[in-house]
Enzyme design. Structure first.
Site, PDB file in Angstrom:
ATOM      1  CE1 TYR A 131      -3.339   2.865   0.720  1.00 50.56           C
ATOM      2  CE2 TYR A 131      -2.261   3.142   2.846  1.00 50.56           C
ATOM      3  CZ  TYR A 131      -3.158   3.583   1.888  1.00 50.56           C
ATOM      4  OH  TYR A 131      -3.872   4.740   2.093  1.00 50.56           O
TER       5      TYR A 131
HETATM    6  N1  LIG Z   1      -9.192   6.599   5.690  1.00 46.43           N
HETATM    7  C1  LIG Z   1      -7.920   6.690   6.028  1.00 46.43           C
HETATM    8  O1  LIG Z   1      -7.555   6.477   7.190  1.00 46.43           O
HETATM    9  C2  LIG Z   1      -6.889   7.099   4.997  1.00 46.43           C
HETATM   10  C3  LIG Z   1      -5.607   7.434   5.462  1.00 46.43           C
HETATM   11  C4  LIG Z   1      -4.642   7.790   4.529  1.00 46.43           C
HETATM   12  C5  LIG Z   1      -4.957   7.811   3.189  1.00 46.43           C
HETATM   13  N2  LIG Z   1      -6.209   7.482   2.757  1.00 46.43           N
HETATM   14  C6  LIG Z   1      -6.487   7.512   1.311  1.00 46.43           C
HETATM   15  O2  LIG Z   1      -7.644   8.278   1.106  1.00 46.43           O
HETATM   16  C7  LIG Z   1      -8.378   7.776  -0.013  1.00 46.43           C
HETATM   17  C8  LIG Z   1      -9.820   7.523   0.410  1.00 46.43           C
HETATM   18  O3  LIG Z   1      -9.826   6.615   1.502  1.00 46.43           O
HETATM   19  P1  LIG Z   1     -11.196   6.259   2.279  1.00 46.43           P
HETATM   20  O4  LIG Z   1     -10.794   5.667   3.577  1.00 46.43           O
HETATM   21  O5  LIG Z   1     -12.114   7.414   2.230  1.00 46.43           O
HETATM   22  O6  LIG Z   1     -11.732   5.078   1.332  1.00 46.43           O
HETATM   23  P2  LIG Z   1     -13.167   4.346   1.256  1.00 46.43           P
HETATM   24  O7  LIG Z   1     -14.049   4.772   2.366  1.00 46.43           O
HETATM   25  O8  LIG Z   1     -12.862   2.899   1.097  1.00 46.43           O
HETATM   26  O9  LIG Z   1     -13.738   4.910  -0.135  1.00 46.43           O
HETATM   27  C9  LIG Z   1     -13.021   4.616  -1.310  1.00 46.43           C
HETATM   28  C10 LIG Z   1     -13.638   5.320  -2.473  1.00 46.43           C
HETATM   29  O10 LIG Z   1     -12.854   5.040  -3.632  1.00 46.43           O
HETATM   30  C11 LIG Z   1     -13.695   4.500  -4.640  1.00 46.43           C
HETATM   31  N3  LIG Z   1     -12.926   3.590  -5.498  1.00 46.43           N
HETATM   32  C12 LIG Z   1     -12.186   2.516  -5.143  1.00 46.43           C
HETATM   33  N4  LIG Z   1     -11.617   1.979  -6.237  1.00 46.43           N
HETATM   34  C13 LIG Z   1     -12.024   2.724  -7.301  1.00 46.43           C
HETATM   35  C14 LIG Z   1     -11.790   2.685  -8.681  1.00 46.43           C
HETATM   36  N5  LIG Z   1     -11.004   1.733  -9.232  1.00 46.43           N
HETATM   37  N6  LIG Z   1     -12.363   3.612  -9.479  1.00 46.43           N
HETATM   38  C15 LIG Z   1     -13.161   4.574  -8.960  1.00 46.43           C
HETATM   39  N7  LIG Z   1     -13.412   4.686  -7.639  1.00 46.43           N
HETATM   40  C16 LIG Z   1     -12.864   3.759  -6.825  1.00 46.43           C
HETATM   41  C17 LIG Z   1     -14.842   3.831  -3.912  1.00 46.43           C
HETATM   42  O11 LIG Z   1     -15.960   3.738  -4.805  1.00 46.43           O
HETATM   43  P3  LIG Z   1     -17.189   2.706  -4.577  1.00 46.43           P
HETATM   44  O12 LIG Z   1     -17.385   2.547  -3.106  1.00 46.43           O
HETATM   45  O13 LIG Z   1     -18.306   3.384  -5.289  1.00 46.43           O
HETATM   46  O14 LIG Z   1     -16.800   1.423  -5.237  1.00 46.43           O
HETATM   47  C18 LIG Z   1     -15.059   4.845  -2.787  1.00 46.43           C
HETATM   48  O15 LIG Z   1     -15.795   5.950  -3.263  1.00 46.43           O
HETATM   49  C19 LIG Z   1      -7.633   6.510  -0.469  1.00 46.43           C
HETATM   50  O16 LIG Z   1      -6.808   6.832  -1.571  1.00 46.43           O
HETATM   51  C20 LIG Z   1      -6.800   6.122   0.740  1.00 46.43           C
HETATM   52  O17 LIG Z   1      -5.622   5.438   0.372  1.00 46.43           O
HETATM   53  C21 LIG Z   1      -7.187   7.113   3.645  1.00 46.43           C
END
Ligand SMILES: NC(=O)c1ccc[n+]([C@@H]2O[C@H](COP(=O)([O-])OP(=O)(O)OC[C@H]3O[C@@H](n4cnc5c(N)ncnc54)[C@H](OP(=O)(O)O)[C@@H]3O)[C@@H](O)[C@H]2O)c1
Length: 249
Positions: free
Chosen positions: A155
């Site tokens: 990741y």
């Molecule tokens: N949450 C954390 O603690 C955290 C910390 C550091 C970085 N991040 C980064 O922040 C970003 C968002 O994280 P999150 O926790 O909010 O994630 P999440 O709740 O799992 O939501 C992920 C989103 O990405 C979409 N997605 C996944 N694969 C996709 C694809 N191939 N094409 C288009 N859309 C896609 C999903 O769409 P569907 O659900 O409609 O399929 C959903 O809208 C990520 O890049 C993650 O690495 C998160």
């Protein structure tokens, strides 16, 4: 709604989590927002409804951003609906943790394609719009590129690639007036971190304890920062990776 210059913003993975918070903040800043999602049409439509209820403009567009044809269709629909895309937030991502000896080629392809190849494709699509002479891209990385936690090798490697791409694409696109930055979020409470079991785990408790501001991140914590980075106020900022983690590093 703000009276700032209205632009067309594409936020990938905006049906929930950080992407939804970023979409809402960009709409609040006065931009027309394309809420991209892969499978959660209901979540995307909730975000669109929330933006419209507040007087903003938004549309939901399905598409897997790791697929060239879907990215082409996403940019085409954005342009036809609202005009040339000048704000792009590469938020779609998958965080899967595993001991390094268990990582498979399938895991590699899935995370690398979603977290990194998608960023190459969307950046190319924005740059391919010949009439775009200024713009702002924000790539959503992770604070893991600072902490390098065990079991996050794949990741964090995908996000390290994204950060390198951020710095280099800022050099190539700067002469066209297109700025490229990244944010590195801290652990946050989202659907993604709930379904992975992180929320409520000992790992989350340790992470909050290591955060000077003493809590997990929320989607709106990132929306306000992305709104700034895509605004004229950040006109002299490009090629940077901003840690947005409540101080955890
Ligand atoms: N949450 C954390 O603690 C955290 C910390 C550091 C970085 N991040 C980064 O922040 C970003 C968002 O994280 P999150 O926790 O909010 O994630 P999440 O709740 O799992 O939501 C992920 C989103 O990405 C979409 N997605 C996944 N694969 C996709 C694809 N191939 N094409 C288009 N859309 C896609 C999903 O769409 P569907 O659900 O409609 O399929 C959903 O809208 C990520 O890049 C993650 O690495 C998160």
């Amino acid at each position: 709604m703000s009276t700032a210059t209205t632009r067309t913003a594409v936020v990938t993975g905006a049906s929930k989590g950080l992407g939804a918070g970023i979409a809402l903040a960009l709409a609040e800043a006065g931009h027309a927002v394309v809420v991209n999602y892969r499978s959660d049409a209901e979540g995307a439509s909730r975000v669109v409804d929330q933006i419209r209820a507040a007087g903003g403009r938004a549309v939901a567009v399905a598409g897997d951003v790791s697929l060239p044809a879907d990215v082409r269709a996403l940019f085409e629909e954005a342009r036809v609906t609202f005009g040339p895309v000048t704000i792009l937030v590469n938020n779609a991502g998958i965080a899967a943790f595993a001991p390094l000896e268990t990582i498979t080629e399938t895991d590699y392809r899935r995370q690398m394609d979603t977290n990194f190849w998608s960023v190459v494709l969307t950046t190319q699509a924005l740059a391919a719009q010949e009439d775009v002479t200024d713009g702002a891209i924000v790539n959503v990385s992770t604070g893991g590129t600072y902490q390098h936690p065990a079991f996050a090798s794949l990741y964090v490697a995908t996000k390290s690639a994204m950060e390198a791409f951020t710095v280099i694409s800022a050099k190539e696109l700067g002469p066209r007036g297109i700025r490229v930055n990244a944010i590195a979020p801290g652990p946050s409470d989202t659907d993604g971190t709930r379904s992975s079991g992180f929320v409520g785990s000992d790992m989350e408790a340790a992470s909050i304890a290591a955060t000077p501001l003493g809590r997990s991140g929320r989607p709106d914590d990132y929306g306000s920062v992305v709104a700034f980075l895509t605004s004229d106020g950040a006109r002299w900022v490009t090629g940077d990776v901003l840690l947005v983690s409540g101080g955890q590093r």
